[in-house]
Motif scaffolding. Structure first.
Motif, PDB file in Angstrom:
ATOM      1  N   PHE A 155      27.769  73.072 -28.067  1.00 28.84           N
ATOM      2  CA  PHE A 155      26.872  73.406 -29.168  1.00 28.84           C
ATOM      3  C   PHE A 155      27.364  72.767 -30.465  1.00 28.84           C
ATOM      4  N   ALA A 156      28.692  72.691 -30.634  1.00 31.56           N
ATOM      5  CA  ALA A 156      29.233  72.064 -31.843  1.00 31.56           C
ATOM      6  C   ALA A 156      28.812  70.602 -31.931  1.00 31.56           C
ATOM      7  N   GLN A 159      25.091  70.380 -32.749  1.00 31.95           N
ATOM      8  CA  GLN A 159      24.837  70.651 -34.156  1.00 31.95           C
ATOM      9  C   GLN A 159      25.230  69.477 -35.034  1.00 31.95           C
ATOM     10  N   PRO A 165      21.012  71.452 -38.396  1.00 34.28           N
ATOM     11  CA  PRO A 165      22.060  72.256 -37.749  1.00 34.28           C
ATOM     12  C   PRO A 165      21.691  73.722 -37.565  1.00 34.28           C
ATOM     13  N   LEU A 166      20.943  74.285 -38.511  1.00 31.01           N
ATOM     14  CA  LEU A 166      20.594  75.698 -38.394  1.00 31.01           C
ATOM     15  C   LEU A 166      19.706  75.953 -37.179  1.00 31.01           C
ATOM     16  N   ALA A 169      21.910  76.441 -34.204  1.00 33.55           N
ATOM     17  CA  ALA A 169      22.578  77.750 -34.188  1.00 33.55           C
ATOM     18  C   ALA A 169      21.681  78.820 -33.587  1.00 33.55           C
ATOM     19  N   ALA A 172      22.145  79.326 -29.729  1.00 33.17           N
ATOM     20  CA  ALA A 172      23.429  79.740 -29.153  1.00 33.17           C
ATOM     21  C   ALA A 172      23.498  81.245 -28.960  1.00 33.17           C
ATOM     22  N   ASP A 173      22.549  81.802 -28.200  1.00 35.59           N
ATOM     23  CA  ASP A 173      22.519  83.240 -27.963  1.00 35.59           C
ATOM     24  C   ASP A 173      21.983  83.482 -26.556  1.00 35.59           C
ATOM     25  N   TRP A 195      31.142  77.977 -29.363  1.00 30.81           N
ATOM     26  CA  TRP A 195      30.674  76.692 -29.879  1.00 30.81           C
ATOM     27  C   TRP A 195      31.339  75.512 -29.185  1.00 30.81           C
TER      28      TRP A 195
END
Length: 708
Positions: A155-156, A159, A165-166, A169, A172-173, A195
């Motif tokens: 995920f990093a 992003q 990038p938001l 985020a 990631a759930d 991440w």
């Protein structure tokens, strides 16, 4: 300025090209953004002309993260000014995704629409797919992350590569559609992805995304479909009218060995859906998620293996049913046995009405077995119909029997076929009954003519049972029931011996019911034990021997309390199961009058075993000794006239006489004289609390004076 035509392949490995154009577009997004990030990494490290094919050396990851703010504006200016970065930017602009219509179920456009994936979520999905499919991606990911220990998409990294990038985020759930539909998988026990953990995609899902036009089926070839009985058509109509819009669990209820795969395929095809099977090596933690997602992508139902709940979900309140894949609109077919114990742990809201899979009836078993024995020995083929009647096996055990029987030699016959069937049936009575090794034949019994004739009638009846039931048509009225007979009479008159002789003559395994294990003081437990016995004995013909049957089949009493009521329920249940028992049930009792009248009405034969008369006792004395023992000096006629003993007591006295003779002359030949027999008879009378006076031994009394 027009964007240049993209000449690069969608992945770093030029040989990787998915069939789906939209999937290729998103993989190209990953490839182009990685190349652009590598160009920035070279610039950030102060290298303007890197060596061809070289990657930037790893620096300090922490410093790299702290420099994101410092170099934010420089990075934007670099992308605008650098020729390579500008070219890659133009390529990305040319690849900007536009609304796409799905070509078929399971392709990229269908998934994006079904899961409502944003462009950022689709980019994360493409990163995970690239990491699963492209082996060349690892070093490039490590270089972009400035961390050689992380050669995988994260995920990093997503992003860092994506322009918003938001939006990354938000993906990631564990509640995100990517995870709920099994497109990405979380580590066990985690509700969010770290991440820096790899973006994990099940291999089956990656294969389906790369080849959406391929068809993936179950691990094994599915068997032919079955005919749906008219009584189940309403239930089928409900399944057709209720396609899975959420998770559904359809129990397939049938006996062990049922061909659940054939029925699952039948139901899936009748509902216009495919079917995929879960292999035995798959568990809720390993492999299940990928198979479930693949089934959803392909519009298939999913067939779980037998004993899935016990094997994978034992002790869990929810098991696999609350995993992220529970969001999939998928119909799970779960094979279960009778009762609801196997459904523990399945949330009631997921359960559909159970589909009852009826066992094969005798004509169906006969047809299947006869067809499968086409290459067997002639005598084996001829015994096929009788084997189908005597052994009530389900589809898969029956197929194994046929395969084994076809491998028998050309001289094999009914006995060998029955042995194969019996080995497959495997009665599991869990200590409630003991197997009896039969030792006697009917010819060895010493009985009056009437009783001997009755035993022969029982043998003939068992031999004709199949023909009468299925050729003459009595099976429907009598539910293919077997025979229940009662042996009654004083102790030692040969009831157990006669049961063994019947089993030996009919070539049936014999089981003695252990009343100490069956009868239980707790309410309802006796009934449960009886049910286990009869359920286990349903698979094949056998002889079930109930000694001291009056303890189980006693008269029902007037109900005075709860114990009386439950005792009567147990007797009623036992009577009902006895009627449905398809083998030979032999009950022995010393007290016929204590038996319930409703039970005696259900018996086919009642054989009275009287005390033997003088001729019978003489024969018993002659047969009681082994053939190698010399009994030439015995007066068997006098022994039969003088002592009114039952056969059991005569055999006991004969055995004791052998022990006495061998103990007094251990080196001599095997020989028993009157003195030994008289001593043994005296001990036997004492055991029976009967006076053993001198007058009872008549002219042989002096022989006893020298014995202790």
């Amino acid at each position: 300025m027009n964007a240049p035509q993209l000449l690069l392949p969608p992945a770093l490995n030029p040989e990787l090209g998915p069939d789906d154009p939209l999937c290729a577009l998103w993989l190209a997004q990953v490839s182009l953004r990685l190349r652009r990030e590598v160009a920035w990494c070279w610039h950030q490290r102060g290298v303007s002309q890197p060596a061809p094919g070289a990657l930037p050396a790893a620096g300090d990851p922490a410093q790299d993260s702290l420099d994101l703010l410092r170099f934010r504006d420089d990075k934007r200016r670099f992308f605008d000014a650098d020729p390579t970065a500008r070219y890659l930017d133009d390529c990305l602009a040319a690849l900007a995704p536009s609304p796409q219509h799905s070509a078929r179920r399971g392709d990229w456009a269908w998934i994006a629409a079904e899961c409502r994936l944003t462009p950022a979520a689709q980019f994360v999905l493409a990163c995970a797919l690239a990491g699963r499919a492209d082996a060349a991606l690892g070093p490039v990911c490590a270089a972009c992350l400035n961390d050689a220990s992380r050669p995988w998409p994260t995920f990093a990294l997503a992003q860092r590569l994506w322009d918003e990038p938001l939006a990354i985020a938000a993906c990631a759930d564990a509640g995100h559609a990517l995870f709920r539909h099994g497109l990405l998988s979380l580590p066990p026990g985690r509700d969010a992805l770290d991440w820096h953990q790899p973006l994990e995609m099940p291999s089956r899902v990656a294969q389906a995304l790369l080849e959406p036009f391929a068809t993936f089926t179950a691990d094994d070839d599915l068997p032919p479909r079955r005919e749906i009985p008219p009584a189940l058509q309403p239930l089928l109509a409900r399944l057709r009218c209720d396609p899975p819009s959420a998770m559904q669990v359809l129990p397939l209820q049938g006996a062990h060995g049922t061909d659940f795969a054939a029925w699952a395929q039948t139901l899936a095809q009748a509902c216009g859906r495919g079917l995929m099977g879960v292999g035995d090596g798959v568990t809720a933690e390993r492999g299940l998620g990928g198979i479930a997602t693949l089934a959803w992508l392909q519009g298939c139902d999913l067939l779980l293996p037998e004993h899935w709940q016990e094997r994978c979900c034992a002790g869990a309140a929810d098991g696999a049913w609350t995993a992220p894949i529970s969001a999939l609109p998928l119909r799970w077919m779960l094979p279960v046995g009778e009762g609801s114990a196997a459904l523990r742990g399945v949330p009631p809201g997921l359960l559909l009405p159970a589909w009852p899979v009826a066992p094969l009836d005798t004509p169906a078993r006969t047809a299947q077995l006869v067809q499968a024995l086409a290459t067997a020995a002639p005598a084996v083929r001829a015994a096929g119909p009788e084997a189908a009647r005597r052994f009530r096996l389900a589809e898969r055990p029956l197929a194994r029997v046929a395969a084994a029987a076809c491998g028998l030699g050309p001289d094999a016959g009914a006995r060998e076929l029955f042995a194969v069937c019996r080995a497959e049936a495997r009665l599991e009575l869990d200590g409630l009954a003991n197997a009896v090794a039969t030792r006697f034949d009917l010819d060895e019994l010493v009985l009056p003519a009437n009783q001997a004739s009755q035993l022969r009638e029982i043998v003939d009846a068992m031999g004709a049972l199949g023909r009468v039931h299925h050729d003459w048509g009595t099976a429907r009225a009598w539910n293919e029931g077997g025979l229940s007979v009662l042996f009654c009479g004083p102790p030692g008159t040969g009831k157990t011996m006669a049961a063994e002789a019947l089993a030996q003559t009919l070539a049936l395994p014999m089981y003695r019911i252990d009343l100490s294990q069956v009868v239980n003081k707790y309410i309802g437990e006796t009934e449960k034990n009886l049910r286990r016995i009869f359920d286990a004995a349903e698979t094949s013909d056998c002889l079930m021997f109930f000694d001291e049957a009056d303890a189980l089949f006693g008269k029902r009493t007037e109900v005075r309390d709860a114990h009386d009521r439950f005792a009567n329920i147990e007797i009623s249940y036992l009577l009902e199961r006895m009627e449905r028992f398809k083998g030979l049930a032999v009950l022995a009792s010393n007290r016929r009058k204590d038996l319930d009248e409703a039970f005696t009405r259900r018996l086919r034969h009642i054989v009275e075993f009287p005390m033997p008369g003088v001729p019978e006792r003489e024969r018993l004395w002659r047969q009681a000794f082994p053939a190698r023992v010399d009994i030439g000096s015995l007066d068997c006629r006098w022994l039969g006239q003088q002592f009114e003993l039952a056969g059991g007591h005569i055999r006991s006295a004969a055995f004791n006489a052998c022990l006495i003779a061998a103990g007094r002359a251990p080196q001599a030949e095997a020989r028993v004289d009157m003195v030994h027999v008289l001593g043994a008879v005296r001990r036997e009378l004492e055991k029976m609390n009967r006076v053993a006076g001198r007058e009872q031994f008549g002219r042989y009394a002096p022989l006893l004076e020298s014995t202790p």
